[in-house]
Motif scaffolding. Structure first.
Motif: not given
Length: 143
Positions: A37-39, A80-82, A127-129, A135-136
């Motif tokens: 879970k990463e941006l 993940p890409w989705e 911010r949301f992620f 997410f990281d």
């Protein structure tokens, strides 16, 4: 006396033995990637060169006569890409931006619009992620 081997030495021996036994044989390599879970990428910029818009096909637009040359561009990459679908939804609700490109198979999103609007949208996505989805995330780079 029993010989003590470090984990690194053991792995090196195992890989070396496997490699030596497989020399001359036909090999099949499989690349496995487990997305977390990463941006991992967030960038906002206003290109000086019009060819950037054309190479990204942002000059075409979905409506007749639409042309995004001169707009700021925001780029985001997520795994993940989705989850990029969620990023696009958050972005267009946060600011007046257009989705220039979205790829749910690679996790890529490109936004266009005024610099302030694109920056606001990307900031809200990050911010949301981070806060809601846990997410990281990376810092936003702007140019």
């Amino acid at each position: 006396m029993e010989e003590r081997i470090t984990k690194e030495e053991l792995l090196e021996r195992l890989f070396h033995d496997d490699y030596e036994n497989l020399k001359g044989r036909r090999l099949r390599l499989t690349r496995v990637r487990v997305p977390g879970k990463e941006l991992s990428f967030a960038h906002v910029f206003t290109p000086n060169d019009r060819s950037i818009y054309e190479n990204l096909a942002l000059h075409i637009g979905v409506h007749e006569g639409e042309d995004h040359r001169g707009d700021a561009i925001g780029m985001v990459r997520v795994t993940p890409w989705e989850a990029i679908v969620v990023a696009a939804d958050v972005a267009v609700k946060a600011a007046h931006v257009e989705v220039g490109f979205m790829d749910r198979f690679c996790g890529t999103l490109i936004l266009t619009g005024g610099f302030t609007e694109v920056m606001t949208a990307v900031e809200e996505v990050v911010r949301f992620f981070h806060e809601t989805l846990k997410f990281d995330v990376c810092k936003i780079h702007r140019r």
